[in-house]
Motif scaffolding. Sequence first.
Motif, PDB file in Angstrom:
ATOM      1  N   LYS A 156      18.543  11.752  -8.690  1.00 23.92           N
ATOM      2  CA  LYS A 156      17.655  12.619  -7.914  1.00 23.92           C
ATOM      3  C   LYS A 156      16.278  11.981  -7.776  1.00 23.92           C
ATOM      4  CE  LYS A 156      15.227  17.074  -8.320  1.00 23.92           C
ATOM      5  NZ  LYS A 156      15.063  18.274  -9.156  1.00 23.92           N
ATOM      6  N   ILE A 157      15.772  11.421  -8.866  1.00 22.75           N
ATOM      7  CA  ILE A 157      14.440  10.819  -8.845  1.00 22.75           C
ATOM      8  C   ILE A 157      14.441   9.569  -7.964  1.00 22.75           C
ATOM      9  CG2 ILE A 157      12.546   9.968 -10.270  1.00 22.75           C
ATOM     10  CD1 ILE A 157      13.467  12.968 -10.696  1.00 22.75           C
ATOM     11  N   ALA A 158      15.494   8.760  -8.061  1.00 24.35           N
ATOM     12  CA  ALA A 158      15.596   7.560  -7.224  1.00 24.35           C
ATOM     13  C   ALA A 158      15.684   7.946  -5.744  1.00 24.35           C
ATOM     14  CB  ALA A 158      16.808   6.736  -7.634  1.00 24.35           C
ATOM     15  N   TRP A 159      16.448   9.010  -5.432  1.00 23.30           N
ATOM     16  CA  TRP A 159      16.550   9.466  -4.048  1.00 23.30           C
ATOM     17  C   TRP A 159      15.196   9.943  -3.536  1.00 23.30           C
ATOM     18  CZ3 TRP A 159      15.294  13.953  -1.600  1.00 23.30           C
ATOM     19  CH2 TRP A 159      15.662  14.042  -0.254  1.00 23.30           C
ATOM     20  N   LEU A 160      14.475  10.694  -4.365  1.00 25.01           N
ATOM     21  CA  LEU A 160      13.164  11.197  -3.963  1.00 25.01           C
ATOM     22  C   LEU A 160      12.220  10.040  -3.676  1.00 25.01           C
ATOM     23  CD1 LEU A 160      11.684  13.895  -3.554  1.00 25.01           C
ATOM     24  CD2 LEU A 160      10.948  13.760  -5.934  1.00 25.01           C
ATOM     25  N   ARG A 161      12.255   9.016  -4.523  1.00 19.78           N
ATOM     26  CA  ARG A 161      11.413   7.839  -4.280  1.00 19.78           C
ATOM     27  C   ARG A 161      11.790   7.183  -2.960  1.00 19.78           C
ATOM     28  NH1 ARG A 161       6.912   6.755  -4.363  1.00 19.78           N
ATOM     29  NH2 ARG A 161       6.674   7.159  -6.561  1.00 19.78           N
ATOM     30  N   HIS A 162      13.075   7.029  -2.715  1.00 21.99           N
ATOM     31  CA  HIS A 162      13.532   6.421  -1.459  1.00 21.99           C
ATOM     32  C   HIS A 162      13.082   7.267  -0.266  1.00 21.99           C
ATOM     33  CE1 HIS A 162      16.074   4.299   1.383  1.00 21.99           C
ATOM     34  NE2 HIS A 162      16.537   5.483   1.777  1.00 21.99           N
ATOM     35  N   ALA A 163      13.213   8.586  -0.377  1.00 21.15           N
ATOM     36  CA  ALA A 163      12.864   9.484   0.727  1.00 21.15           C
ATOM     37  C   ALA A 163      11.376   9.456   1.036  1.00 21.15           C
ATOM     38  CB  ALA A 163      13.305  10.906   0.401  1.00 21.15           C
ATOM     39  N   LEU A 164      10.542   9.333   0.005  1.00 20.51           N
ATOM     40  CA  LEU A 164       9.093   9.391   0.197  1.00 20.51           C
ATOM     41  C   LEU A 164       8.447   8.022   0.368  1.00 20.51           C
ATOM     42  CD1 LEU A 164       8.170  12.221  -2.319  1.00 20.51           C
ATOM     43  CD2 LEU A 164       8.360  12.366   0.170  1.00 20.51           C
ATOM     44  N   GLY A 165       9.171   6.968   0.014  1.00 18.76           N
ATOM     45  CA  GLY A 165       8.610   5.628   0.128  1.00 18.76           C
ATOM     46  C   GLY A 165       7.725   5.300  -1.054  1.00 18.76           C
ATOM     47  N   PRO A 166       7.210   4.070  -1.084  1.00 14.18           N
ATOM     48  CA  PRO A 166       6.468   3.600  -2.259  1.00 14.18           C
ATOM     49  C   PRO A 166       5.038   4.114  -2.381  1.00 14.18           C
ATOM     50  CG  PRO A 166       6.551   1.890  -0.605  1.00 14.18           C
ATOM     51  CD  PRO A 166       7.409   3.015  -0.094  1.00 14.18           C
ATOM     52  N   GLU A 167       4.484   4.672  -1.326  1.00 15.37           N
ATOM     53  CA  GLU A 167       3.069   5.040  -1.347  1.00 15.37           C
ATOM     54  C   GLU A 167       2.781   6.444  -1.862  1.00 15.37           C
ATOM     55  OE1 GLU A 167       0.798   2.728  -0.825  1.00 15.37           O
ATOM     56  OE2 GLU A 167       2.456   1.355  -0.471  1.00 15.37           O
ATOM     57  N   LYS A 168       3.724   7.369  -1.700  1.00 16.13           N
ATOM     58  CA  LYS A 168       3.458   8.762  -2.071  1.00 16.13           C
ATOM     59  C   LYS A 168       3.656   8.946  -3.568  1.00 16.13           C
ATOM     60  CE  LYS A 168       2.374  12.998  -1.196  1.00 16.13           C
ATOM     61  NZ  LYS A 168       1.077  13.334  -0.619  1.00 16.13           N
ATOM     62  N   PRO A 169       2.635   9.424  -4.293  1.00 16.22           N
ATOM     63  CA  PRO A 169       2.804   9.667  -5.730  1.00 16.22           C
ATOM     64  C   PRO A 169       3.849  10.739  -6.019  1.00 16.22           C
ATOM     65  CG  PRO A 169       0.477   9.559  -5.172  1.00 16.22           C
ATOM     66  CD  PRO A 169       1.238   9.619  -3.870  1.00 16.22           C
ATOM     67  N   ILE A 170       4.714  10.450  -6.992  1.00 16.53           N
ATOM     68  CA  ILE A 170       5.746  11.382  -7.438  1.00 16.53           C
ATOM     69  C   ILE A 170       5.528  11.680  -8.914  1.00 16.53           C
ATOM     70  CG2 ILE A 170       8.223  11.674  -7.882  1.00 16.53           C
ATOM     71  CD1 ILE A 170       8.758   9.905  -5.458  1.00 16.53           C
ATOM     72  N   GLY A 171       5.573  12.963  -9.260  1.00 14.91           N
ATOM     73  CA  GLY A 171       5.468  13.388 -10.650  1.00 14.91           C
ATOM     74  C   GLY A 171       6.804  13.923 -11.140  1.00 14.91           C
ATOM     75  N   LEU A 172       6.991  13.863 -12.446  1.00 15.53           N
ATOM     76  CA  LEU A 172       8.212  14.375 -13.064  1.00 15.53           C
ATOM     77  C   LEU A 172       7.843  15.220 -14.269  1.00 15.53           C
ATOM     78  CD1 LEU A 172      11.298  14.474 -13.397  1.00 15.53           C
ATOM     79  CD2 LEU A 172      11.123  12.347 -14.711  1.00 15.53           C
ATOM     80  N   ALA A 173       8.421  16.416 -14.322  1.00 11.23           N
ATOM     81  CA  ALA A 173       8.212  17.317 -15.456  1.00 11.23           C
ATOM     82  C   ALA A 173       9.566  17.801 -15.942  1.00 11.23           C
ATOM     83  CB  ALA A 173       7.357  18.510 -15.013  1.00 11.23           C
ATOM     84  N   SER A 174       9.676  18.059 -17.177  1.00  8.20           N
ATOM     85  CA  SER A 174      10.833  18.629 -17.887  1.00  8.20           C
ATOM     86  C   SER A 174      11.773  17.562 -18.407  1.00  8.20           C
ATOM     87  CB  SER A 174      11.628  19.645 -17.047  1.00  8.20           C
ATOM     88  OG  SER A 174      12.581  19.039 -16.216  1.00  8.20           O
ATOM     89  N   GLY A 175      12.017  17.641 -19.702  1.00  2.00           N
ATOM     90  CA  GLY A 175      13.040  16.825 -20.327  1.00  2.00           C
ATOM     91  C   GLY A 175      12.716  15.361 -20.524  1.00  2.00           C
ATOM     92  N   VAL A 176      11.461  14.956 -20.314  1.00  2.00           N
ATOM     93  CA  VAL A 176      11.089  13.555 -20.532  1.00  2.00           C
ATOM     94  C   VAL A 176      10.819  13.364 -22.018  1.00  2.00           C
ATOM     95  CG1 VAL A 176       9.478  11.706 -19.978  1.00  2.00           C
ATOM     96  CG2 VAL A 176      10.125  13.352 -18.216  1.00  2.00           C
ATOM     97  N   THR A 177      11.490  12.389 -22.614  1.00  2.00           N
ATOM     98  CA  THR A 177      11.386  12.112 -24.048  1.00  2.00           C
ATOM     99  C   THR A 177      11.211  10.606 -24.262  1.00  2.00           C
ATOM    100  OG1 THR A 177      13.737  11.688 -24.407  1.00  2.00           O
ATOM    101  CG2 THR A 177      13.021  14.008 -24.480  1.00  2.00           C
ATOM    102  N   PRO A 178      10.905  10.197 -25.485  1.00  2.51           N
ATOM    103  CA  PRO A 178      10.865   8.763 -25.758  1.00  2.51           C
ATOM    104  C   PRO A 178      12.210   8.079 -25.520  1.00  2.51           C
ATOM    105  CG  PRO A 178       9.739   9.966 -27.492  1.00  2.51           C
ATOM    106  CD  PRO A 178      10.420  10.992 -26.621  1.00  2.51           C
ATOM    107  N   VAL A 179      13.292   8.828 -25.597  1.00  2.00           N
ATOM    108  CA  VAL A 179      14.627   8.252 -25.415  1.00  2.00           C
ATOM    109  C   VAL A 179      14.918   7.937 -23.947  1.00  2.00           C
ATOM    110  CG1 VAL A 179      17.103   8.711 -25.659  1.00  2.00           C
ATOM    111  CG2 VAL A 179      15.524   9.369 -27.482  1.00  2.00           C
ATOM    112  N   ASN A 180      14.414   8.780 -23.017  1.00  2.00           N
ATOM    113  CA  ASN A 180      14.788   8.584 -21.612  1.00  2.00           C
ATOM    114  C   ASN A 180      13.644   8.182 -20.689  1.00  2.00           C
ATOM    115  OD1 ASN A 180      13.341  10.937 -21.061  1.00  2.00           O
ATOM    116  ND2 ASN A 180      15.148  12.224 -20.886  1.00  2.00           N
ATOM    117  N   VAL A 181      12.416   8.125 -21.170  1.00  5.30           N
ATOM    118  CA  VAL A 181      11.280   7.871 -20.283  1.00  5.30           C
ATOM    119  C   VAL A 181      11.422   6.560 -19.521  1.00  5.30           C
ATOM    120  CG1 VAL A 181       9.795   6.803 -22.046  1.00  5.30           C
ATOM    121  CG2 VAL A 181       8.756   7.954 -20.067  1.00  5.30           C
ATOM    122  N   ALA A 182      11.974   5.525 -20.138  1.00  2.54           N
ATOM    123  CA  ALA A 182      12.108   4.229 -19.469  1.00  2.54           C
ATOM    124  C   ALA A 182      12.989   4.318 -18.230  1.00  2.54           C
ATOM    125  CB  ALA A 182      12.657   3.189 -20.437  1.00  2.54           C
TER     126      ALA A 182
END
Length: 199
Positions: free
Chosen positions: A105-131
């Motif tokens: 979903k995050i990769a699709w959103l980046r593709h849809a918005l292109g490299p210039e539009k800032p994208i934020g992510l909330a919920s479920g981000v941990t040291p295990v998955n942040v990378a």
Amino acid sequence: GFNPLVYDTRDPRTIYRLLDEGRLPLWWSDPGGVDAHTVRYTRPPLQGWLAEQTPAPILFGGCLFKGQGQPPPAAIPRFVRMCARVQDVVTTSGPGTGHAADTRKIAWLRHALGPEKPIGLASGVTPVNVADYLPYVDAILVASGIGHDFHNIEPKRLDALLHIVDAFNASGAGGAGGTVGGMGTAMAPDVGGGMEWVR
């Protein structure tokens, strides 16, 4: 930062005080000015008023966000483009608080918005998955992923997350939009620099 869920926005004195004290560089809005069900603009008066301030606080707005509802599948691309027009940082999430977002979903959103539009992510981000998310996002809003709850952060988990973010920055990879910020005790006032946690 400012979250209207915490303050009574019917009383503008709180907002004026935060602006006067320089404590309103960023603000959050769940709907972010676009209704997911009707796929129409619903910019609330507070959003319009804040956009007219100098300097205007940076709006993190919910888009395909938990609890927001989803537009019909065929309308999702248009909905996302509409979010990008009225939000400074298009912010998405996993299916609920503490639940990680699907990286597709995050990769699709980046593709849809292109490299210039800032994208934020909330919920479920941990040291295990942040990378997994760093190549696609420009801002991370995190609380439950590094703490017992929204108010009690575990220092070791925070340090672990920061270590991964710092290593990503040092690699020169940068986020897809060239920036990534974070939210700790305060929200980053600059979405134009490198990926950085507010310390």
